[in-house]
Design a protein around this motif. Structure first.
Motif, PDB file in Angstrom:
ATOM      1  N   VAL A 107      -6.627   6.665   3.172  1.00 58.40           N
ATOM      2  CA  VAL A 107      -7.685   7.006   4.106  1.00 58.40           C
ATOM      3  C   VAL A 107      -7.253   6.786   5.652  1.00 58.40           C
ATOM      4  O   VAL A 107      -7.524   7.658   6.462  1.00 58.40           O
ATOM      5  CB  VAL A 107      -8.949   5.933   3.597  1.00 58.40           C
ATOM      6  N   ALA A 108      -6.633   5.676   5.922  1.00 49.32           N
ATOM      7  CA  ALA A 108      -6.301   5.312   7.294  1.00 49.32           C
ATOM      8  C   ALA A 108      -5.332   6.367   8.061  1.00 49.32           C
ATOM      9  O   ALA A 108      -5.424   6.789   8.962  1.00 49.32           O
ATOM     10  CB  ALA A 108      -5.890   3.948   7.397  1.00 49.32           C
ATOM     11  N   ARG A 109      -4.393   6.790   7.029  1.00 49.01           N
ATOM     12  CA  ARG A 109      -3.285   7.557   7.490  1.00 49.01           C
ATOM     13  C   ARG A 109      -3.881   9.151   7.507  1.00 49.01           C
ATOM     14  O   ARG A 109      -3.596   9.649   8.488  1.00 49.01           O
ATOM     15  CB  ARG A 109      -2.010   7.517   6.339  1.00 49.01           C
ATOM     16  N   ALA A 110      -4.799   9.412   6.655  1.00 52.77           N
ATOM     17  CA  ALA A 110      -5.379  10.797   6.730  1.00 52.77           C
ATOM     18  C   ALA A 110      -6.322  10.706   7.795  1.00 52.77           C
ATOM     19  O   ALA A 110      -6.343  11.878   8.794  1.00 52.77           O
ATOM     20  CB  ALA A 110      -6.299  10.903   5.445  1.00 52.77           C
ATOM     21  N   ARG A 111      -7.091  10.032   8.366  1.00 51.48           N
ATOM     22  CA  ARG A 111      -7.659  10.014   9.503  1.00 51.48           C
ATOM     23  C   ARG A 111      -6.816   9.997  11.073  1.00 51.48           C
ATOM     24  O   ARG A 111      -7.321  10.462  11.948  1.00 51.48           O
ATOM     25  CB  ARG A 111      -8.649   8.622   9.749  1.00 51.48           C
ATOM     26  N   ARG A 112      -5.759   9.351  10.731  1.00 53.18           N
ATOM     27  CA  ARG A 112      -4.743   9.396  11.847  1.00 53.18           C
ATOM     28  C   ARG A 112      -3.897  10.967  11.942  1.00 53.18           C
ATOM     29  O   ARG A 112      -3.147  10.944  12.956  1.00 53.18           O
ATOM     30  CB  ARG A 112      -3.708   8.164  11.857  1.00 53.18           C
ATOM     31  N   GLY A 113      -4.099  11.655  11.029  1.00 51.35           N
ATOM     32  CA  GLY A 113      -3.223  12.781  10.793  1.00 51.35           C
ATOM     33  C   GLY A 113      -1.915  12.660  10.626  1.00 51.35           C
ATOM     34  O   GLY A 113      -1.240  13.471  10.658  1.00 51.35           O
ATOM     35  N   LEU A 114      -1.835  11.684   9.609  1.00 51.55           N
ATOM     36  CA  LEU A 114      -0.304  11.239   9.172  1.00 51.55           C
ATOM     37  C   LEU A 114      -0.165  11.701   7.800  1.00 51.55           C
ATOM     38  O   LEU A 114      -1.093  11.937   7.023  1.00 51.55           O
ATOM     39  CB  LEU A 114      -0.079   9.764   9.258  1.00 51.55           C
ATOM     40  N   ALA A 115       1.070  11.970   7.368  1.00 48.84           N
ATOM     41  CA  ALA A 115       1.497  12.425   5.910  1.00 48.84           C
ATOM     42  C   ALA A 115       1.084  11.195   5.053  1.00 48.84           C
ATOM     43  O   ALA A 115       1.190   9.972   5.377  1.00 48.84           O
ATOM     44  CB  ALA A 115       2.976  12.822   5.863  1.00 48.84           C
ATOM     45  N   VAL A 116       1.018  11.604   3.781  1.00 52.69           N
ATOM     46  CA  VAL A 116       0.905  10.419   2.643  1.00 52.69           C
ATOM     47  C   VAL A 116       2.068   9.401   2.856  1.00 52.69           C
ATOM     48  O   VAL A 116       3.449  10.009   2.757  1.00 52.69           O
ATOM     49  CB  VAL A 116       0.873  11.072   1.157  1.00 52.69           C
ATOM     50  N   ALA A 117       2.129   8.111   2.893  1.00 52.80           N
ATOM     51  CA  ALA A 117       2.932   7.270   2.922  1.00 52.80           C
ATOM     52  C   ALA A 117       4.022   7.566   1.698  1.00 52.80           C
ATOM     53  O   ALA A 117       3.823   7.482   0.575  1.00 52.80           O
ATOM     54  CB  ALA A 117       2.482   5.745   3.057  1.00 52.80           C
ATOM     55  N   ASP A 118       5.527   7.246   1.782  1.00 52.23           N
ATOM     56  CA  ASP A 118       6.277   7.718   0.837  1.00 52.23           C
ATOM     57  C   ASP A 118       6.727   6.108   0.384  1.00 52.23           C
ATOM     58  O   ASP A 118       6.364   4.978   1.148  1.00 52.23           O
ATOM     59  CB  ASP A 118       7.604   8.323   1.270  1.00 52.23           C
ATOM     60  N   ASP A 119       7.706   6.058  -0.705  1.00 53.84           N
ATOM     61  CA  ASP A 119       8.145   4.815  -1.039  1.00 53.84           C
ATOM     62  C   ASP A 119       8.814   3.985  -0.293  1.00 53.84           C
ATOM     63  O   ASP A 119       8.564   2.541  -0.068  1.00 53.84           O
ATOM     64  CB  ASP A 119       9.026   4.911  -2.344  1.00 53.84           C
ATOM     65  N   GLU A 120       9.655   4.425   0.698  1.00 60.19           N
ATOM     66  CA  GLU A 120      10.242   3.831   1.830  1.00 60.19           C
ATOM     67  C   GLU A 120       9.309   2.991   2.890  1.00 60.19           C
ATOM     68  O   GLU A 120       9.809   1.682   3.274  1.00 60.19           O
ATOM     69  CB  GLU A 120      11.214   4.664   2.554  1.00 60.19           C
ATOM     70  N   SER A 121       8.245   3.549   3.002  1.00 62.86           N
ATOM     71  CA  SER A 121       7.423   3.035   3.992  1.00 62.86           C
ATOM     72  C   SER A 121       6.609   1.763   3.205  1.00 62.86           C
ATOM     73  O   SER A 121       5.973   0.985   4.240  1.00 62.86           O
ATOM     74  CB  SER A 121       6.233   3.828   4.554  1.00 62.86           C
ATOM     75  N   THR A 122       6.647   1.535   2.059  1.00 61.18           N
ATOM     76  CA  THR A 122       6.149   0.240   1.494  1.00 61.18           C
ATOM     77  C   THR A 122       6.876  -0.882   1.758  1.00 61.18           C
ATOM     78  O   THR A 122       6.466  -2.003   1.573  1.00 61.18           O
ATOM     79  CB  THR A 122       5.808   0.376  -0.070  1.00 61.18           C
ATOM     80  N   ARG A 123       8.140  -0.823   2.320  1.00 60.87           N
ATOM     81  CA  ARG A 123       9.055  -1.771   2.382  1.00 60.87           C
ATOM     82  C   ARG A 123       8.610  -2.625   3.671  1.00 60.87           C
ATOM     83  O   ARG A 123       8.536  -2.443   4.707  1.00 60.87           O
ATOM     84  CB  ARG A 123      10.464  -1.676   2.513  1.00 60.87           C
ATOM     85  N   PRO A 124       8.430  -4.098   3.374  1.00 64.91           N
ATOM     86  CA  PRO A 124       8.000  -4.871   4.577  1.00 64.91           C
ATOM     87  C   PRO A 124       8.918  -4.847   5.684  1.00 64.91           C
ATOM     88  O   PRO A 124      10.260  -4.952   5.363  1.00 64.91           O
ATOM     89  CB  PRO A 124       7.713  -6.237   4.093  1.00 64.91           C
ATOM     90  N   ARG A 125       8.534  -5.060   6.755  1.00 62.92           N
ATOM     91  CA  ARG A 125       9.621  -5.124   7.919  1.00 62.92           C
ATOM     92  C   ARG A 125      10.149  -6.456   8.140  1.00 62.92           C
ATOM     93  O   ARG A 125      11.244  -6.788   8.677  1.00 62.92           O
ATOM     94  CB  ARG A 125       8.664  -4.646   9.363  1.00 62.92           C
ATOM     95  N   SER A 126       9.334  -7.555   7.809  1.00 61.79           N
ATOM     96  CA  SER A 126       9.670  -8.925   7.813  1.00 61.79           C
ATOM     97  C   SER A 126      10.548  -9.256   6.666  1.00 61.79           C
ATOM     98  O   SER A 126      10.090  -8.985   5.456  1.00 61.79           O
ATOM     99  CB  SER A 126       8.342  -9.600   7.893  1.00 61.79           C
ATOM    100  N   GLN A 127      11.607  -9.986   6.785  1.00 61.11           N
ATOM    101  CA  GLN A 127      12.606 -10.244   5.910  1.00 61.11           C
ATOM    102  C   GLN A 127      11.987 -11.284   4.856  1.00 61.11           C
ATOM    103  O   GLN A 127      12.160 -11.110   3.830  1.00 61.11           O
ATOM    104  CB  GLN A 127      13.960 -10.864   6.696  1.00 61.11           C
TER     105      GLN A 127
END
Length: 254
Positions: free
Chosen positions: A162-182
């Motif tokens: 929902v948040a991505r759609a409202r920002r006009g972003l594409a559907v999140a892929d598997d890669e984007s689910t990885r946390p940035r924090s180690q």
């Protein structure tokens, strides 16, 4: 006209990208249900049955799985498992029929997601009713609280889209689910290794409750079901903030 060949159906109805997606396919689908669903779809595509009708059938099976736990003894737990497996079957079949017939719709997607919420919540609430046998009403509250936690887990995931759609972003892929924090990534890998989070899903939870029902039958009491529900409640509510942290620390909202 005869039924389409299975290979022809598989190419259209079970696209490789979906089957390989880490978040797009339940492990039981990969393991066995997609084999069953494709053979079911092969017959259904020759009928006037619509994908939306199959989706509503899925919803009924899911909610009925929770209601089945109100049946005392092992019978109710077995019925719950069977109905949850039918829920999974129709969850596979509705999309396959939609792809083959070209009848994808926003309404169908909406009802499909609503059904996932209702099925898992109904199962947890049903477990609470079951555990409240002999007048221990507090267990019903535990079941309802677990159901609420499961709904929050699913909503947290869906609200990313929902948040991505409202920002006009594409559907999140598997890669984007990885946390940035180690640190978060390490904790997530450990949790994923034990797969403990899966019991918050209705398919797995129904099997846990079936094992508990077998133990109930062996001991002549209801304590194993109460222990199982208590464990499901704790895992669910540990997962709620952990899942939220995982989302916020990943690239899914960027």
């Amino acid at each position: 006209m005869g039924a389409p060949a299975l290979e022809e159906l598989r190419e259209v109805c079970q696209p490789q990208a979906k089957m390989e997606s880490r978040n797009g396919e339940h492990w039981a689908g990969r393991l066995y249900m997609r084999r069953i669903s494709l053979r079911t779809t092969r017959h259904l595509v020759r009928t006037p049955i619509t994908p939306d009708q199959l989706t509503w059938t899925m919803v009924v099976c899911g909610v009925a799985s929770g209601a089945a736990l109100m049946v005392p003894g092992l019978t109710g737990a077995v019925l719950a498992v069977i109905l949850m497996q039918l829920f999974l079957l129709f969850d596979c079949v509705d999309g396959e029929v939609a792809r083959w017939k070209g009848q994808n719709s926003a309404a169908g997607i909406y009802v499909d997601r609503l059904g996932a919420y209702l099925a898992d919540a109904a199962l947890m609430a049903g477990a609470g009713y079951r555990a409240a046998e002999s007048g221990a009403g507090g267990w019903l509250s535990v079941g309802v609280a677990t159901a609420l936690g499961v709904v929050l887990l699913k909503a947290s995931t869906d609200l990313v889209d929902v948040a991505r759609a409202r920002r006009g972003l594409a559907v999140a892929d598997d890669e984007s689910t990885r946390p940035r924090s180690q640190g978060v990534a390490t904790v997530r890998r450990i949790a994923a290794a034990f797969k403990i989070h899966r019991v918050t899903n209705g398919i797995e939870a129904s099997l846990v409750l079936l094992v508990a029902a077998v133990a109930d039958a062996a001991t002549g009491g209801i304590e194993p079901t109460r222990w199982a529900l208590g464990a499901l409640a704790v895992i669910t509510w540990v997962m709620v903030p952990a899942h939220l942290l995982s989302i916020l620390s990943s690239s899914r909202l960027r």
